[in-house]
Design a protein around this motif. Sequence first.
Motif, PDB file in Angstrom:
ATOM      1  N   PRO A 112      93.332 120.275  98.324  1.00 22.13           N
ATOM      2  CA  PRO A 112      94.444 121.128  97.868  1.00 22.13           C
ATOM      3  C   PRO A 112      94.700 121.043  96.360  1.00 22.13           C
ATOM      4  CG  PRO A 112      95.082 119.714  99.718  1.00 22.13           C
ATOM      5  CD  PRO A 112      93.822 119.171  99.148  1.00 22.13           C
ATOM      6  N   ILE A 113      94.069 120.084  95.680  1.00 23.81           N
ATOM      7  CA  ILE A 113      94.289 119.909  94.236  1.00 23.81           C
ATOM      8  C   ILE A 113      93.123 120.586  93.517  1.00 23.81           C
ATOM      9  CG2 ILE A 113      94.794 118.230  92.410  1.00 23.81           C
ATOM     10  CD1 ILE A 113      95.355 116.182  94.678  1.00 23.81           C
ATOM     11  N   SER A 114      93.271 121.860  93.232  1.00 25.64           N
ATOM     12  CA  SER A 114      92.152 122.688  92.774  1.00 25.64           C
ATOM     13  C   SER A 114      91.383 122.116  91.586  1.00 25.64           C
ATOM     14  CB  SER A 114      92.640 124.102  92.459  1.00 25.64           C
ATOM     15  OG  SER A 114      93.042 124.756  93.645  1.00 25.64           O
ATOM     16  N   PRO A 115      92.024 121.627  90.516  1.00 25.90           N
ATOM     17  CA  PRO A 115      91.236 121.093  89.389  1.00 25.90           C
ATOM     18  C   PRO A 115      90.313 119.949  89.803  1.00 25.90           C
ATOM     19  CG  PRO A 115      93.508 121.456  88.728  1.00 25.90           C
ATOM     20  CD  PRO A 115      93.472 121.624  90.225  1.00 25.90           C
ATOM     21  N   LEU A 116      90.824 119.043  90.654  1.00 31.23           N
ATOM     22  CA  LEU A 116      89.980 117.928  91.105  1.00 31.23           C
ATOM     23  C   LEU A 116      88.890 118.413  92.043  1.00 31.23           C
ATOM     24  CD1 LEU A 116      92.628 115.120  91.783  1.00 31.23           C
ATOM     25  CD2 LEU A 116      91.172 115.436  89.781  1.00 31.23           C
ATOM     26  N   TRP A 117      89.255 119.335  92.944  1.00 30.18           N
ATOM     27  CA  TRP A 117      88.281 119.849  93.897  1.00 30.18           C
ATOM     28  C   TRP A 117      87.124 120.550  93.184  1.00 30.18           C
ATOM     29  CZ3 TRP A 117      86.206 119.710  98.495  1.00 30.18           C
ATOM     30  CH2 TRP A 117      85.383 120.773  98.892  1.00 30.18           C
ATOM     31  N   PHE A 118      87.428 121.457  92.282  1.00 29.71           N
ATOM     32  CA  PHE A 118      86.373 122.208  91.617  1.00 29.71           C
ATOM     33  C   PHE A 118      85.515 121.306  90.733  1.00 29.71           C
ATOM     34  CE2 PHE A 118      89.376 125.908  92.259  1.00 29.71           C
ATOM     35  CZ  PHE A 118      88.601 126.480  93.253  1.00 29.71           C
ATOM     36  N   ARG A 119      86.127 120.304  90.106  1.00 30.42           N
ATOM     37  CA  ARG A 119      85.354 119.381  89.281  1.00 30.42           C
ATOM     38  C   ARG A 119      84.354 118.596  90.145  1.00 30.42           C
ATOM     39  NH1 ARG A 119      88.218 115.508  84.935  1.00 30.42           N
ATOM     40  NH2 ARG A 119      88.506 117.589  84.041  1.00 30.42           N
ATOM     41  N   ALA A 120      84.759 118.249  91.361  1.00 31.57           N
ATOM     42  CA  ALA A 120      83.872 117.478  92.243  1.00 31.57           C
ATOM     43  C   ALA A 120      82.781 118.338  92.859  1.00 31.57           C
ATOM     44  CB  ALA A 120      84.698 116.808  93.343  1.00 31.57           C
ATOM     45  N   ILE A 121      83.122 119.567  93.294  1.00 29.87           N
ATOM     46  CA  ILE A 121      82.187 120.355  94.103  1.00 29.87           C
ATOM     47  C   ILE A 121      81.264 121.246  93.289  1.00 29.87           C
ATOM     48  CG2 ILE A 121      83.643 122.392  94.457  1.00 29.87           C
ATOM     49  CD1 ILE A 121      81.462 120.587  97.131  1.00 29.87           C
ATOM     50  N   GLU A 122      81.675 121.671  92.092  1.00 33.05           N
ATOM     51  CA  GLU A 122      80.861 122.647  91.360  1.00 33.05           C
ATOM     52  C   GLU A 122      79.461 122.148  90.998  1.00 33.05           C
ATOM     53  OE1 GLU A 122      81.138 125.831  90.788  1.00 33.05           O
ATOM     54  OE2 GLU A 122      82.942 125.859  91.992  1.00 33.05           O
ATOM     55  N   PRO A 123      79.277 120.891  90.570  1.00 30.89           N
ATOM     56  CA  PRO A 123      77.903 120.429  90.333  1.00 30.89           C
ATOM     57  C   PRO A 123      77.044 120.476  91.601  1.00 30.89           C
ATOM     58  CG  PRO A 123      79.471 118.961  89.266  1.00 30.89           C
ATOM     59  CD  PRO A 123      80.276 119.871  90.139  1.00 30.89           C
ATOM     60  N   ALA A 124      77.646 120.173  92.748  1.00 34.51           N
ATOM     61  CA  ALA A 124      76.898 120.233  94.010  1.00 34.51           C
ATOM     62  C   ALA A 124      76.550 121.681  94.363  1.00 34.51           C
ATOM     63  CB  ALA A 124      77.712 119.596  95.137  1.00 34.51           C
ATOM     64  N   ILE A 125      77.469 122.608  94.083  1.00 33.37           N
ATOM     65  CA  ILE A 125      77.200 124.029  94.326  1.00 33.37           C
ATOM     66  C   ILE A 125      76.058 124.510  93.444  1.00 33.37           C
ATOM     67  CG2 ILE A 125      78.143 126.341  93.908  1.00 33.37           C
ATOM     68  CD1 ILE A 125      79.133 125.326  96.484  1.00 33.37           C
ATOM     69  N   ALA A 126      76.081 124.126  92.164  1.00 28.80           N
ATOM     70  CA  ALA A 126      75.003 124.527  91.248  1.00 28.80           C
ATOM     71  C   ALA A 126      73.666 123.973  91.723  1.00 28.80           C
ATOM     72  CB  ALA A 126      75.326 124.038  89.840  1.00 28.80           C
ATOM     73  N   ASP A 127      73.668 122.741  92.224  1.00 26.87           N
ATOM     74  CA  ASP A 127      72.441 122.142  92.761  1.00 26.87           C
ATOM     75  C   ASP A 127      71.975 122.899  93.999  1.00 26.87           C
ATOM     76  OD1 ASP A 127      70.483 119.828  92.897  1.00 26.87           O
ATOM     77  OD2 ASP A 127      71.466 119.619  94.838  1.00 26.87           O
ATOM     78  N   TRP A 128      72.919 123.334  94.860  1.00 24.00           N
ATOM     79  CA  TRP A 128      72.562 124.105  96.056  1.00 24.00           C
ATOM     80  C   TRP A 128      71.902 125.420  95.662  1.00 24.00           C
ATOM     81  CZ3 TRP A 128      73.584 128.798  98.404  1.00 24.00           C
ATOM     82  CH2 TRP A 128      73.256 128.898  99.768  1.00 24.00           C
ATOM     83  N   ASP A 129      72.448 126.073  94.635  1.00 21.16           N
ATOM     84  CA  ASP A 129      71.863 127.335  94.172  1.00 21.16           C
ATOM     85  C   ASP A 129      70.423 127.139  93.715  1.00 21.16           C
ATOM     86  OD1 ASP A 129      74.173 128.701  94.701  1.00 21.16           O
ATOM     87  OD2 ASP A 129      74.868 128.790  92.625  1.00 21.16           O
ATOM     88  N   ARG A 130      70.170 126.037  93.037  1.00 21.59           N
ATOM     89  CA  ARG A 130      68.822 125.776  92.518  1.00 21.59           C
ATOM     90  C   ARG A 130      67.845 125.378  93.615  1.00 21.59           C
ATOM     91  NH1 ARG A 130      71.770 122.991  88.518  1.00 21.59           N
ATOM     92  NH2 ARG A 130      71.353 121.045  89.644  1.00 21.59           N
ATOM     93  N   ARG A 131      68.261 124.483  94.498  1.00 16.88           N
ATOM     94  CA  ARG A 131      67.317 123.866  95.438  1.00 16.88           C
ATOM     95  C   ARG A 131      67.272 124.495  96.822  1.00 16.88           C
ATOM     96  NH1 ARG A 131      67.232 118.600  97.013  1.00 16.88           N
ATOM     97  NH2 ARG A 131      69.502 118.338  96.988  1.00 16.88           N
ATOM     98  N   PHE A 132      68.368 125.096  97.259  1.00 11.78           N
ATOM     99  CA  PHE A 132      68.442 125.545  98.653  1.00 11.78           C
ATOM    100  C   PHE A 132      68.527 127.064  98.824  1.00 11.78           C
ATOM    101  CE2 PHE A 132      70.251 121.201  98.770  1.00 11.78           C
ATOM    102  CZ  PHE A 132      69.467 120.638  99.762  1.00 11.78           C
ATOM    103  N   ALA A 133      69.234 127.741  97.965  1.00 11.69           N
ATOM    104  CA  ALA A 133      69.508 129.172  98.170  1.00 11.69           C
ATOM    105  C   ALA A 133      68.252 130.009  98.052  1.00 11.69           C
ATOM    106  CB  ALA A 133      70.555 129.650  97.169  1.00 11.69           C
ATOM    107  N   THR A 134      68.163 131.041  98.872  1.00 13.53           N
ATOM    108  CA  THR A 134      67.092 132.022  98.762  1.00 13.53           C
ATOM    109  C   THR A 134      67.517 133.114  97.779  1.00 13.53           C
ATOM    110  OG1 THR A 134      67.953 133.418 100.542  1.00 13.53           O
ATOM    111  CG2 THR A 134      66.493 131.608 101.180  1.00 13.53           C
TER     112      THR A 134
END
Length: 368
Positions: free
Chosen positions: A317-339
């Motif tokens: 629920p704490i958006s600044p902390l959430w986005f700081r934690a998850i965005e690097p993982a999302i960027a990694d998912w885009d590179r390694r997993f996404a079609t």
Amino acid sequence: MRFLPAKFLLLPATQCIAIAGMILGDGYTFLGFGVVVLLALVLDRFDDRSDYDDRLDVGISGKALVYLIVALQAVLIVTSLMAATSAHSWIGVVGVILTLGQLLGLGAVDVGHELAHSRNRLDVELGRAVIAPCLHTSSIIDHVYRHHAAVCTADDAVSAKRGEPFVAYFRRSVVSQNLWAWNFAAKRMRHLDKSVWSLSNAALRGHILEVAYLLFAVLVFGWIGLLVAVVAALIAMRAIESISYIAHYGLIRVPGTPCCPRHSWNSRRTISSGYMLNMTSHSHHHTTPSLPYWDLRVKDDMPILPLSPGIMSLIAPISPLWFRAIEPAIADWDRRFATDAERALLAEQTWRRPSRQGRSTGGLPSGA
């Protein structure tokens, strides 16, 4: 035959501690909540490296543990409401609410979910009863009949979009699940040529259980009992939805294509996987929904949450902390997993914040 891994005893053990705290009353009512915080937030630092292909022959102990947790939840509810009505101060009532809410949420996430996927109708109804004190029985219908088919697409209410804050997600998800579940059940009743108010309506049965629980709380324990039941249910609902929020946040799937391991976030953390009956092995569950909890595993090539599920759920629920934690993982998912096809859908499945003029604005993009 092998025994269940000891980690699965964490939830029933915590329930027993919480029940003892309720019996002792007042400040001791925080015991169950404190144990969960200590274990799931502070000490959950070690990974479970169980062999992915290893299957456990646990005999009846696997299902027996589920029924034990259900029974302990019933005892916890009664002792919690008793403790609230006999508390000498509001401190004791707050402890009851926090402990009961947290443990109801955990019970729904693991045991309610496990029973909802059972092929035994009585088990499914028992799962509905487990979730009823969370006032969220519609989630069972939505989960089984929509979520598994539509996961990570725009049609799934519980797949959080990129940039979508938890508060906006919570509101959208809860409303959508309730409306969809009712419409799905009503359509089924029409197909069976039955009244929508028939007890054959699964959505209606769930709401009846919810109302019956609230009536039990107020008639037996008075208005304090009702207050505790409602507020604890909201905490439990928040816990359920926060786990759903982090389970597929920002992941994308092309409608009509198979659900693959890359479409769920996972965690190897031992304590979280014990508390959640291996629902931290979410990819394995989605690719093989019928697999019992004790056989779910995480592979190294599955998307992994950057922090423990407990911490991710806390900061959701704490958006600044959430986005700081998850965005690097999302960027990694885009590179390694996404079609390529999934990347093409990115704009479609990025959250849009409604503007005051009724238009929408873009959510936080990946990597922001």
